[in-house]
Motif scaffolding. Structure first.
Motif, PDB file in Angstrom:
ATOM      1  N   PHE A 119      34.296  62.567   7.891  1.00 11.02           N
ATOM      2  CA  PHE A 119      33.267  61.979   6.586  1.00 11.02           C
ATOM      3  C   PHE A 119      32.834  62.796   6.132  1.00 11.02           C
ATOM      4  CE2 PHE A 119      29.983  59.461   7.558  1.00 11.02           C
ATOM      5  CZ  PHE A 119      30.258  57.908   8.242  1.00 11.02           C
ATOM      6  N   MET A 122      33.480  61.989   2.631  1.00  9.37           N
ATOM      7  CA  MET A 122      33.256  60.311   1.258  1.00  9.37           C
ATOM      8  C   MET A 122      32.263  61.059   1.672  1.00  9.37           C
ATOM      9  SD  MET A 122      35.034  58.330   4.021  1.00  9.37           S
ATOM     10  CE  MET A 122      34.385  57.908   5.580  1.00  9.37           C
TER      11      MET A 122
ATOM     12  N   ILE B  19      25.317  58.779  16.932  1.00 12.92           N
ATOM     13  CA  ILE B  19      25.905  59.554  15.805  1.00 12.92           C
ATOM     14  C   ILE B  19      25.224  59.157  14.676  1.00 12.92           C
ATOM     15  CG2 ILE B  19      28.005  60.167  14.708  1.00 12.92           C
ATOM     16  CD1 ILE B  19      28.328  60.256  17.436  1.00 12.92           C
ATOM     17  N   ARG B  20      24.870  60.694  14.532  1.00  7.53           N
ATOM     18  CA  ARG B  20      23.511  59.991  13.117  1.00  7.53           C
ATOM     19  C   ARG B  20      24.391  61.203  12.373  1.00  7.53           C
ATOM     20  NH1 ARG B  20      18.719  58.069  16.125  1.00  7.53           N
ATOM     21  NH2 ARG B  20      18.016  56.673  14.483  1.00  7.53           N
ATOM     22  N   ILE B  21      24.629  60.346  10.756  1.00  9.76           N
ATOM     23  CA  ILE B  21      25.233  61.361   9.986  1.00  9.76           C
ATOM     24  C   ILE B  21      23.634  61.698   8.806  1.00  9.76           C
ATOM     25  CG2 ILE B  21      26.742  61.711   8.213  1.00  9.76           C
ATOM     26  CD1 ILE B  21      27.622  61.973  10.559  1.00  9.76           C
ATOM     27  N   MET B  22      23.319  63.287   8.856  1.00 11.18           N
ATOM     28  CA  MET B  22      22.219  63.240   8.044  1.00 11.18           C
ATOM     29  C   MET B  22      22.633  63.622   6.433  1.00 11.18           C
ATOM     30  SD  MET B  22      20.159  62.829  10.587  1.00 11.18           S
ATOM     31  CE  MET B  22      18.548  62.693   9.753  1.00 11.18           C
ATOM     32  N   PHE B  23      21.427  63.226   5.503  1.00 12.36           N
ATOM     33  CA  PHE B  23      22.209  63.442   3.855  1.00 12.36           C
ATOM     34  C   PHE B  23      20.622  63.982   3.483  1.00 12.36           C
ATOM     35  CE2 PHE B  23      21.665  61.425  -0.429  1.00 12.36           C
ATOM     36  CZ  PHE B  23      23.249  63.084  -0.920  1.00 12.36           C
ATOM     37  N   ALA B  28      22.208  58.974   6.644  1.00 10.82           N
ATOM     38  CA  ALA B  28      23.341  58.346   6.017  1.00 10.82           C
ATOM     39  C   ALA B  28      24.040  57.182   6.468  1.00 10.82           C
ATOM     40  CB  ALA B  28      23.817  60.050   5.321  1.00 10.82           C
ATOM     41  N   MET B  29      24.354  57.536   7.937  1.00  8.84           N
ATOM     42  CA  MET B  29      24.735  56.776   8.545  1.00  8.84           C
ATOM     43  C   MET B  29      24.469  56.877   9.946  1.00  8.84           C
ATOM     44  SD  MET B  29      26.358  53.759   8.950  1.00  8.84           S
ATOM     45  CE  MET B  29      26.331  54.347   6.840  1.00  8.84           C
ATOM     46  N   ASN B  68      24.130  54.001   0.260  1.00  7.23           N
ATOM     47  CA  ASN B  68      24.789  53.956  -1.460  1.00  7.23           C
ATOM     48  C   ASN B  68      24.462  55.563  -1.862  1.00  7.23           C
ATOM     49  OD1 ASN B  68      26.360  51.664  -1.606  1.00  7.23           O
ATOM     50  ND2 ASN B  68      24.547  50.952  -3.026  1.00  7.23           N
ATOM     51  N   ALA B  70      24.253  58.327  -0.155  1.00  9.45           N
ATOM     52  CA  ALA B  70      24.273  59.464   0.328  1.00  9.45           C
ATOM     53  C   ALA B  70      25.998  59.119   0.330  1.00  9.45           C
ATOM     54  CB  ALA B  70      24.174  59.395   1.583  1.00  9.45           C
ATOM     55  N   PHE B  71      26.470  58.484   0.179  1.00 10.70           N
ATOM     56  CA  PHE B  71      28.131  58.207  -0.017  1.00 10.70           C
ATOM     57  C   PHE B  71      28.782  57.999  -0.997  1.00 10.70           C
ATOM     58  CE2 PHE B  71      27.403  57.211   3.985  1.00 10.70           C
ATOM     59  CZ  PHE B  71      28.238  57.629   4.365  1.00 10.70           C
ATOM     60  N   VAL B  97      34.132  53.739   6.170  1.00  7.64           N
ATOM     61  CA  VAL B  97      33.081  54.997   6.824  1.00  7.64           C
ATOM     62  C   VAL B  97      32.389  53.799   8.150  1.00  7.64           C
ATOM     63  CG1 VAL B  97      30.165  55.182   6.114  1.00  7.64           C
ATOM     64  CG2 VAL B  97      32.162  55.003   4.597  1.00  7.64           C
ATOM     65  N   TYR B 101      32.678  55.303  11.211  1.00  7.15           N
ATOM     66  CA  TYR B 101      31.598  55.553  12.631  1.00  7.15           C
ATOM     67  C   TYR B 101      32.009  55.141  13.462  1.00  7.15           C
ATOM     68  CZ  TYR B 101      27.028  55.750  13.344  1.00  7.15           C
ATOM     69  OH  TYR B 101      26.018  55.286  14.500  1.00  7.15           O
TER      70      TYR B 101
END
Lengths: 126, 126
Positions: A119, A122, B19-23, B28-29, B68, B70-71, B97, B101
């Motif tokens: 991940f 990406m 699940i939290r994807i930080m940016f 981010a997600m 948009n 973040a990736f 993505v 996820y």
DNA sequence: GTACGCTATATCCATAAGAATATAGCGACT
DNA sequence: AGTCGCTATATTCTTATGGATATAGCGTAC
């Protein structure tokens, strides 16, 4: 000049799944509350824990209150007065809650470690 | 009268790891953005997805914008004008993505399912 | 060339979350 | 009795978040 790593807070490397246990729209247990419990256990008081975590006493107290309301038994007990003015302690029950939560964090983290790395690829430079 | 179960939203049964994807301090997600992506994919527009999810167009647009940024590539592309006034689509990259996820969500969820149940036992009736 | 519906954006407003501050009460210790 | 530091709580202020609204621009279909 080469840009020096400026005390980075969350970067891509910090990615990990977060476990949040909800209780009536409130977070009964999550990463922040777990940290707070650990700090209270360490310091023996809510206010010392709050200082250590750089949050207001009020906020820390509210978090503790939320936890105590969510669980069947208190996770933190307090006493007022006394030589140190009072204090707080994580109960045995609270330690069990914390222990189980930590276990969940680790398991969840391990289970998605590989996917998390792809991940990352990406994403832009966090 | 016996209190009738009032259209309960989150209860104990809904417990699952998030699940939290930080940016850079932004998500981010996460579960919400994943749902939004699915809704955009379904409906073909940001505004229709927003309506379906009962959020404002503004909010949906901001969420898309965050993703948009973040990736490395956009997860949603838009076009303005045209027969339907415009529209939006989840890119192939965005679908990947989302797919990854979702996989992480499932794996994490499965990995802690047992612990989650014992956690529930320690909580009050959610 | 007008209408349509969506994107894109700005502005304003309501609400929520949290920081800061103040105050009262408590009990051990001196 | 007075001091100390912490709990507990209320009050006020600031800030962040999101909702509501308005407007411009776009391209296809009519």
């Amino acid at each position: 000049m080469a840009k020096s790593p400026p005390s980075r807070k969350s970067s891509k490397q910090d990615l990990k799944p977060q476990i949040r246990i909800m209780f009536r729209k409130a977070i009964a247990m999550g990463p922040g509350k777990a940290d707070l419990l650990r700090a209270i256990d360490e310091t023996g008081s809510i206010s010392a824990a709050a200082r250590q975590m750089e949050m207001s006493y009020r906020r820390a107290w509210l978090l503790v209150d939320t936890m105590n309301q969510a669980f069947k038994s208190p996770v933190v007990v307090t006493l007022t007065g006394g030589k140190a003015g009072g204090g707080a302690a994580v109960t045995e029950f609270g330690k069990e809650v914390l222990q189980r939560y930590s276990t969940m964090e680790e398991k969840a983290s391990a289970s998605v470690a590989k996917e998390l790395r792809s991940f990352t690829d990406m994403m832009n430079g966090g």
